[in-house]
Enzyme design. Structure first.
Site, short mmCIF file in Angstrom:
data_model
loop_
_atom_site.label_atom_id
_atom_site.label_comp_id
_atom_site.label_asym_id
_atom_site.label_seq_id
_atom_site.Cartn_x
_atom_site.Cartn_y
_atom_site.Cartn_z
N TYR A 1 0.82 -1.22 0.00
CA TYR A 1 0.00 0.00 0.00
C TYR A 1 0.85 1.26 0.00
CZ TYR A 1 -3.98 -3.04 1.09
OH TYR A 1 -4.94 -4.02 1.05
N LYS B 1 3.65 -15.20 1.32
CA LYS B 1 3.63 -16.05 0.13
C LYS B 1 5.09 -16.28 -0.29
CE LYS B 1 0.56 -16.83 -2.59
NZ LYS B 1 -0.08 -18.14 -2.91
N ASP C 1 -2.78 -17.87 1.17
CA ASP C 1 -3.99 -18.48 0.60
C ASP C 1 -4.45 -19.64 1.47
OD1 ASP C 1 -1.61 -19.66 -0.16
OD2 ASP C 1 -2.30 -20.28 -2.14
N ASP D 1 -4.97 -7.15 5.78
CA ASP D 1 -6.21 -6.44 5.48
C ASP D 1 -7.32 -7.46 5.19
OD1 ASP D 1 -8.03 -4.55 4.74
OD2 ASP D 1 -6.94 -3.80 3.00
N ASP E 1 -10.36 -9.13 7.99
CA ASP E 1 -11.79 -8.98 7.71
C ASP E 1 -12.49 -10.34 7.70
OD1 ASP E 1 -11.68 -6.28 7.59
OD2 ASP E 1 -12.49 -6.08 5.56
#
Ligand code: NAD
Length: 369
Positions: free
Chosen positions: A143, A194, A227, A251, A255
């Site tokens: 970001y 990852k 994942d 992020d 959630d």
């Protein structure tokens, strides 16, 4: 008693001031117990600050936020300010505060209260007793990484670019927060990246492994690809204690974990910085939810996320574990037996207002003082 802690309250917009008013009552309860006294400052932020001062946060408010021991924030934004210039939109005030305070570790507990086990999107037997802490690095990664932007290629088509970038220092500092938290919980950290397809993930894994060996050999460390972590959160969320991850994966995963608990109105968060030479720890506390303009001014807002954010503040910034735990236990008891605000209404139970939910909580707290 002279105030021994300083606190800045920024209620913000929409339901922010309504739920902050209930958190203030809990602060009064803590003070009345004689265990601490607070010097409380309050100011506008977000749309309310645009109305009052023309900007979503003033330099003076930022200076005060840096000076106090901790900041309790409400929520900002709403349709009234939809057409203000992008640079002074209400959310810009929040982003400026977080970045000026240099708070880099966003802590999002996802805890399922027994009384609300039926509200989860998963089966009760999968989520009963769930208590996960997600630690998300929040001022680095993709970001913020450079280069970024949208460029036009020679053939006239365009290319959008963002860069995932983490340094050893950035990984270590958020890693330390996660390991230290784990020591006060079940002593387990799962580090998520990852590493199979991203070099930044590979570095993340190497740094976390070295950090654990050097400074936290007593804490169990595991690694998981992001994942797979998403799948495991949906399949068997109770396997986790503390999850630590970068900005982008955090992020999304936080959630996902939040939804396992069933209600936005019950979810607090804390964002912490690094302790300075004087032992001062920058701390910024806020509910996950926004300003809920659809219910603002109707006494329907659930105040518990704001109050649980205050409990986190007492725990992490003021080292008042007993009071934090008492507040959390009182919330649990209110959910189990009192009426509830409409967002978590249960069949056969009274639907009550924001202030009545505050009354019920204060009554529980008064009983244990
Ligand atoms: P929201 O979280 O404000 O609301 C989403 C839904 O959840 C709404 O139906 C709302 O009524 C309900 N809800 C939220 N909190 C509740 C509570 N405590 N009790 C009962 N119900 C609750 O998200 P949104 O509608 O996407 O955004 C509204 C505004 O808030 C926007 O301006 C957005 O930019 C802003 N926002 C601010 C923050 C923040 O200040 N950190 C975070 C998210 C959104």
């Amino acid at each position: 008693m002279t105030a021994n802690k300083t606190l800045l309250l920024l209620p913000g917009d929409g339901i922010g001031p309504e739920v902050m008013a209930q958190a203030r009552r809990v602060l009064d309860w803590v003070q009345s117990s004689g265990r601490a006294s607070f010097q409380i400052f309050e100011d506008h932020a977000g749309g309310a600050a645009i109305d009052a001062y023309g900007v979503p946060v003033t330099d003076a408010t930022v200076a005060k936020a840096k000076e106090v021991d901790a900041v309790l924030f409400g929520s900002v934004g709403g349709p009234k300010w939809d057409s203000v210039p992008f640079e002074i939109r209400p959310e810009a005030g929040l982003l400026r505060l977080r970045s000026e305070l240099q708070v880099f570790a966003n802590l999002r507990p996802a805890k399922v209260f027994d009384a609300l086990v039926e509200s989860s999107s998963l089966k009760p037997e999968l989520v009963r007793g769930l208590d996960i802490m997600i630690v998300r690095e929040c001022i680095g990664g993709i970001y913020f990484g450079e280069p970024r932007g949208i460029e036009t290629l020679p053939d006239g088509s365009q290319r959008g670019i963002n860069t995932e970038v983490y340094t050893t220092h950035e990984i270590q500092r958020v890693g330390r927060v996660a390991f230290e938290l784990a020591r006060k919980r079940q002593n387990r950290v799962c580090s998520v990246e990852k590493a199979n397809v991203m070099e930044s993930g590979l570095l993340w894994r190497q740094v976390m492994t070295a950090l654990q060996a050097a400074e936290f050999p007593d804490v169990a460390l595991s690694h998981m690809y992001a994942d797979n972590c998403a799948m495991q959160l949906a399949k068997n969320p109770r396997q986790f204690d503390v999850i630590v991850t970068g900005n982008l994966f955090g992020d999304i995963l936080s959630d996902l974990a939040a939804m396992l608990t069933g209600s936005l109105g019950l979810l607090p968060s804390a964002t912490l910085g690094a302790r300075d030479a004087n032992g001062r720890l920058p701390g910024f506390y806020e509910p996950i939810h926004g300003s809920a303009p659809d219910i603002a001014g109707q006494a329907k807002a659930n105040p518990m996320a704001q109050i649980l954010s205050l409990a986190l503040l007492l725990r992490y910034s003021f080292d008042m574990e007993e009071d934090a735990a008492a507040i959390e236990a009182a919330v649990e008891r209110v959910l189990a037996k009192a009426g509830r605000t409409p967002d978590i209404a249960a069949p056969g139970r009274a639907v009550i207002t924001t202030a009545e939910m505050g009354d019920a909580l204060i009554a529980e707290l008064a009983a244990i003082k």
